[in-house]
Design an enzyme around this catalytic site. Structure first.
Site, PDB file in Angstrom:
ATOM      1  N   SER A 198      23.218 -22.472  -2.621  1.00 24.03           N
ATOM      2  CA  SER A 198      22.358 -21.972  -3.685  1.00 24.03           C
ATOM      3  C   SER A 198      21.848 -20.577  -3.346  1.00 24.03           C
ATOM      4  O   SER A 198      22.635 -19.693  -3.039  1.00 24.03           O
ATOM      5  CB  SER A 198      21.209 -22.954  -3.926  1.00 24.03           C
ATOM      6  OG  SER A 198      20.457 -22.608  -5.051  1.00 24.03           O
ATOM      7  N   HIS A 199      20.527 -20.386  -3.378  1.00 25.77           N
ATOM      8  CA  HIS A 199      19.943 -19.060  -3.201  1.00 25.77           C
ATOM      9  C   HIS A 199      19.603 -18.751  -1.744  1.00 25.77           C
ATOM     10  O   HIS A 199      19.032 -17.698  -1.463  1.00 25.77           O
ATOM     11  CB  HIS A 199      18.661 -18.957  -4.032  1.00 25.77           C
ATOM     12  CG  HIS A 199      17.655 -20.016  -3.683  1.00 25.77           C
ATOM     13  ND1 HIS A 199      17.716 -21.276  -4.230  1.00 25.77           N
ATOM     14  CD2 HIS A 199      16.603 -20.004  -2.841  1.00 25.77           C
ATOM     15  CE1 HIS A 199      16.713 -22.003  -3.744  1.00 25.77           C
ATOM     16  NE2 HIS A 199      16.034 -21.258  -2.899  1.00 25.77           N
TER      17      HIS A 199
END
Length: 322
Positions: free
Chosen positions: A99-100
Site C-alpha cells: 500500500s502506501h
C-alpha cells in the site's frame, strides 16, 4: 521461513522485506492459500515496488505446487486486482503490495470467494492460521497464464458512471495500473487527462491506486468534503463514514435526512458496515471511497469521473463546490 508476528495486520500482511519475512514465506503463503481455499484458480498481481516481482514469482510457484492454476495480472492497481478476482470467477487472489508504506516494505492482500457469491479480504490473523494449519503441498502442476482485465474494468466503471465524461482536463498522478485504466476510460468515455503533467486540478492516486485525493491550485481538498459533494450530487440515501469525519459533515448529513453510519477506519470495517447497513456509498478521511455498485469496493476512477462531471455541470471550481 521468516515471519515476524507483527506482519499479520487487521486486513492484510505488511512488513519490512526481507527483514520481517523472506522469499520462502511468499512461497508458503501462495501454497497455504491454495490449500486452505481448496483453490483451483487464483489471481495474482503486484504493485510497482522493485521487490514485488520476485515475491510474486514465489507466490505463483507456491500456488502451482499446490495444484492451483494461476492467472497473472503483472503490475496493476488494487481496485483492478479486486475486480479481476471477482470477474474471473477465481477462487481467490493474492496481490503483492504494501500500500502506501515506504519502499523497504512489502506485503500481501488476499481475497477469497464467499459461498453466497462475491469476494472478501482475508484478514492477517486468518492468513496466519492458514500458514500454521495448512500442510505444505508439493508436486502439483498448476498452470499459469497472463491476462489483463483493464478494458473489462474500464467498461464496467464507465457503465456505472453512465457513459460519457465531461471533457474537463485533470492532471493525474498515480501508479501504472491506474494510468492504464484511465487511458482505457479515455477511449470509452472521452475523458481528458494529463498523466504526470501540470494542471490546475490534480487527481492524486496513492502508490497502489485505491485512494484518491484532489489538489486544486496547490491546495488539498479534504476527502470528507469530496465525500459530501458526491453524496449530495449523486443522491445517495444511506452512507457510511469513518469516525474521524468532522461535525460539519455529520450535521449536513442530518440536515438532508441521509442515513449515516459511523465505522472504524479501515477497508475491512467500512465494507462490513456498508453491507450491514445496505449503504450506497462509503468514505474514509484518507481518500478511500467505496461504492455499493462496485460490490462495496474502492473505485477511485469513478470518483474522478463523477467529480469532473459535477465541475462541468455547475461551472465552478472544486474548491467553490465544496
Amino acid at each position: 521461513m521468516k515471519a515476524n508476528d507483527s506482519i499479520f495486520r487487521a486486513y492484510d500482511i505488511r512488513g519490512v522485506y526481507p527483514g520481517d519475512f523472506d522469499d520462502e514465506f511468499a512461497f508458503r503463503l501462495g501454497n497455504a492459500v491454495a490449500v486452505s481455499l481448496g483453490a483451483k484458480h487464483l489471481i495474482v498481481g503486484k504493485d510497482g515496488r522493485t521487490s514485488s516481482e520476485e515475491l510474486a514469482k514465489q507466490v505463483i510457484a507456491g500456488a502451482q505446487a499446490a495444484g492451483a492454476d494461476v492467472t497473472w495480472l503483472s503490475k496493476c492497481s488494487v481496485p483492478l486486482f479486486y475486480f479481476s478476482v471477482d470477474a474471473s470467477g477465481a477462487d481467490g487472489g493474492i496481490m503483492v503490495t504494501a500500500s502506501h508504506n515506504p519502499g523497504e516494505y512489502n506485503g500481501f492482500k488476499v481475497e477469497k470467494r464467499k459461498p453466497g457469491g462475491g469476494t472478501e479480504l482475508i484478514n492477517g490473523p486468518e492468513l496466519k492460521q492458514f500458514l500454521e494449519q495448512a500442510l505444505p503441498v508439493q508436486g502439483g502442476s498448476g498452470s499459469m497464464q497472463q491476462r489483463s482485465f483493464v478494458h473489462e474494468y474500464a467498461e464496467h466503471v464507465v457503465s456505472l458512471v453512465g457513459g460519457k465524461v465531461a471533457p474537463t482536463i485533470a492532471g493525474i498522478q498515480g501508479p501504472l495500473g491506474t494510468e492504464e485504466v484511465l487511458h482505457a476510460i479515455a477511449e470509452l468515455a472521452g475523458l481528458r487527462v494529463l498523466i504526470a503533467e501540470p494542471a490546475r486540478l490534480i487527481a492524486d492516486f496513492d502508490s497502489d491506486g485505491d485512494r484518491i485525493v484532489f489538489v486544486e491550485d496547490g491546495e488539498r481538498i479534504p476527502p470528507e468534503f469530496v465525500f459530501m459533494l458526491l453524496t449530495e450530487h449523486l443522491g445517495f440515501k444511506s452512507v457510511v463514514h469513518d469516525v474521524r469525519f468532522s461535525r460539519s459533515i455529520r450535521e449536513r448529513l442530518r440536515e438532508l435526512g441521509i442515513a449515516a453510519t459511523e465505522s472504524r477506519a479501515g477497508r475491512r470495517y467500512l465494507r462490513q458496515a456498508m453491507e450491514q447497513a445496505g449503504a450506497d456509498f462509503g468514505g474514509e478521511l484518507s481518500g478511500h471511497f467505496f461504492f455499493k455498485s462496485m460490490g462495496n469496493r474502492e473505485a477511485p476512477e469513478m470518483v474522478l469521473m463523477h467529480i469532473l462531471n459535477i465541475i462541468a455541470k455547475e461551472q465552478k471550481t472544486l474548491a467553490q463546490l465544496v
